[in-house]
Write a protein that holds these residues in place. Structure first.
Motif, PDB file in Angstrom:
ATOM      1  N   ALA A  82     -34.248 -79.145 -15.328  1.00  0.00           N
ATOM      2  CA  ALA A  82     -34.093 -79.008 -13.883  1.00  0.00           C
ATOM      3  C   ALA A  82     -35.245 -78.200 -13.296  1.00  0.00           C
ATOM      4  O   ALA A  82     -35.643 -78.430 -12.156  1.00  0.00           O
ATOM      5  N   MET A  83     -35.798 -77.263 -14.047  1.00  0.00           N
ATOM      6  CA  MET A  83     -36.887 -76.429 -13.555  1.00  0.00           C
ATOM      7  C   MET A  83     -38.270 -77.014 -13.857  1.00  0.00           C
ATOM      8  O   MET A  83     -39.243 -76.623 -13.250  1.00  0.00           O
ATOM      9  N   LYS A  84     -38.327 -77.938 -14.776  1.00  0.00           N
ATOM     10  CA  LYS A  84     -39.603 -78.495 -15.205  1.00  0.00           C
ATOM     11  C   LYS A  84     -40.168 -79.444 -14.147  1.00  0.00           C
ATOM     12  O   LYS A  84     -39.453 -80.226 -13.545  1.00  0.00           O
ATOM     13  N   SER A  85     -41.466 -79.340 -13.943  1.00  0.00           N
ATOM     14  CA  SER A  85     -42.134 -80.220 -12.989  1.00  0.00           C
ATOM     15  C   SER A  85     -42.359 -81.594 -13.613  1.00  0.00           C
ATOM     16  O   SER A  85     -42.697 -81.708 -14.790  1.00  0.00           O
ATOM     17  N   LYS A  95     -36.483 -83.227  -5.514  1.00  0.00           N
ATOM     18  CA  LYS A  95     -35.594 -82.553  -6.440  1.00  0.00           C
ATOM     19  C   LYS A  95     -35.289 -81.131  -5.956  1.00  0.00           C
ATOM     20  O   LYS A  95     -34.131 -80.699  -5.958  1.00  0.00           O
ATOM     21  N   ALA A  96     -36.307 -80.407  -5.508  1.00  0.00           N
ATOM     22  CA  ALA A  96     -36.103 -79.038  -5.015  1.00  0.00           C
ATOM     23  C   ALA A  96     -35.197 -79.039  -3.786  1.00  0.00           C
ATOM     24  O   ALA A  96     -34.297 -78.201  -3.662  1.00  0.00           O
ATOM     25  N   ASP A  97     -35.406 -80.008  -2.873  1.00  0.00           N
ATOM     26  CA  ASP A  97     -34.574 -80.107  -1.675  1.00  0.00           C
ATOM     27  C   ASP A  97     -33.124 -80.434  -2.041  1.00  0.00           C
ATOM     28  O   ASP A  97     -32.186 -79.853  -1.485  1.00  0.00           O
ATOM     29  N   THR A  98     -32.942 -81.342  -2.986  1.00  0.00           N
ATOM     30  CA  THR A  98     -31.597 -81.719  -3.420  1.00  0.00           C
ATOM     31  C   THR A  98     -30.893 -80.546  -4.082  1.00  0.00           C
ATOM     32  O   THR A  98     -29.712 -80.282  -3.802  1.00  0.00           O
ATOM     33  N   LEU A  99     -31.583 -79.818  -4.934  1.00  0.00           N
ATOM     34  CA  LEU A  99     -30.986 -78.656  -5.592  1.00  0.00           C
ATOM     35  C   LEU A  99     -30.627 -77.574  -4.572  1.00  0.00           C
ATOM     36  O   LEU A  99     -29.562 -76.959  -4.655  1.00  0.00           O
ATOM     37  N   ARG A 100     -31.501 -77.365  -3.577  1.00  0.00           N
ATOM     38  CA  ARG A 100     -31.218 -76.387  -2.537  1.00  0.00           C
ATOM     39  C   ARG A 100     -29.988 -76.794  -1.735  1.00  0.00           C
ATOM     40  O   ARG A 100     -29.102 -76.000  -1.466  1.00  0.00           O
ATOM     41  N   ARG A 101     -29.903 -78.082  -1.389  1.00  0.00           N
ATOM     42  CA  ARG A 101     -28.760 -78.599  -0.634  1.00  0.00           C
ATOM     43  C   ARG A 101     -27.476 -78.466  -1.442  1.00  0.00           C
ATOM     44  O   ARG A 101     -26.432 -78.061  -0.911  1.00  0.00           O
ATOM     45  N   LEU A 102     -27.529 -78.754  -2.735  1.00  0.00           N
ATOM     46  CA  LEU A 102     -26.344 -78.617  -3.577  1.00  0.00           C
ATOM     47  C   LEU A 102     -25.900 -77.164  -3.685  1.00  0.00           C
ATOM     48  O   LEU A 102     -24.702 -76.870  -3.683  1.00  0.00           O
ATOM     49  N   GLU A 103     -26.859 -76.242  -3.759  1.00  0.00           N
ATOM     50  CA  GLU A 103     -26.508 -74.826  -3.789  1.00  0.00           C
ATOM     51  C   GLU A 103     -25.845 -74.399  -2.487  1.00  0.00           C
ATOM     52  O   GLU A 103     -24.878 -73.641  -2.495  1.00  0.00           O
TER      53      GLU A 103
END
Length: 151
Positions: A82-85, A95-103
């Motif tokens: 999840a953290m790997k580019s 991916k960063a936007d989706t993870l932020r939205r899920l958080e």
């Protein structure tokens, strides 16, 4: 990553088969350790006693250390992924936007649950106070009646 026969320690040393059995039981989980201990008590009680002491002193009985190694490694691997580019900036931004939205959704859901618990607690307390208020006049009359009877 499950241990195969080639991943277990070699059996060349005197304790090699013990180490191999330990890895095999760890792969199977805590239930396998408990089953081995029970069977040890049934067939050769010193073996069962040894396994019991080993599980307690090795902290296998009261911890999650003997959970499947493959599940521990897969969780670490997925967290690292999840953290790997990926190398693709557009995908990484998505991916960063989706993870932020899920958080954010998780945080709002947790706050919703907190509000729900608080509302439930308040409703239960209000019900208690209402029941108490209803029973108070009856208790007062009962106490007055007892006082009159005593006099």
């Amino acid at each position: 990553m499950t241990h195969t026969a080639t991943n277990y320690p070699s059996t060349d040393t005197p304790s090699g088969w013990l180490r191999r059995a330990e890895y095999w039981l760890d792969d199977k989980g805590k239930g396998a350790w408990i089953a081995a201990m029970v069977l040890g008590f049934i067939f050769v009680w010193p073996v069962g006693l040894f396994l019991l002491f080993y599980m307690i002193w090795g902290k296998k009985m009261f911890s999650n250390k003997c959970t499947s190694r493959s599940s521990r490694h897969s969780y670490r691997r997925s967290a690292a992924m999840a953290m790997k580019s990926s190398g693709n900036t557009a995908f990484d931004a998505y991916k960063a936007d989706t993870l932020r939205r899920l958080e954010e959704e998780q945080n709002s859901f947790e706050s919703f649950l907190d509000r729900l618990r608080a509302a439930k607690d308040k409703a239960e307390f209000d019900q208690f106070m209402e029941d108490r208020a209803k029973s108070s006049p009856a208790d007062d009359e009962k106490a007055e009646t007892e006082e009159k009877e005593e006099a």
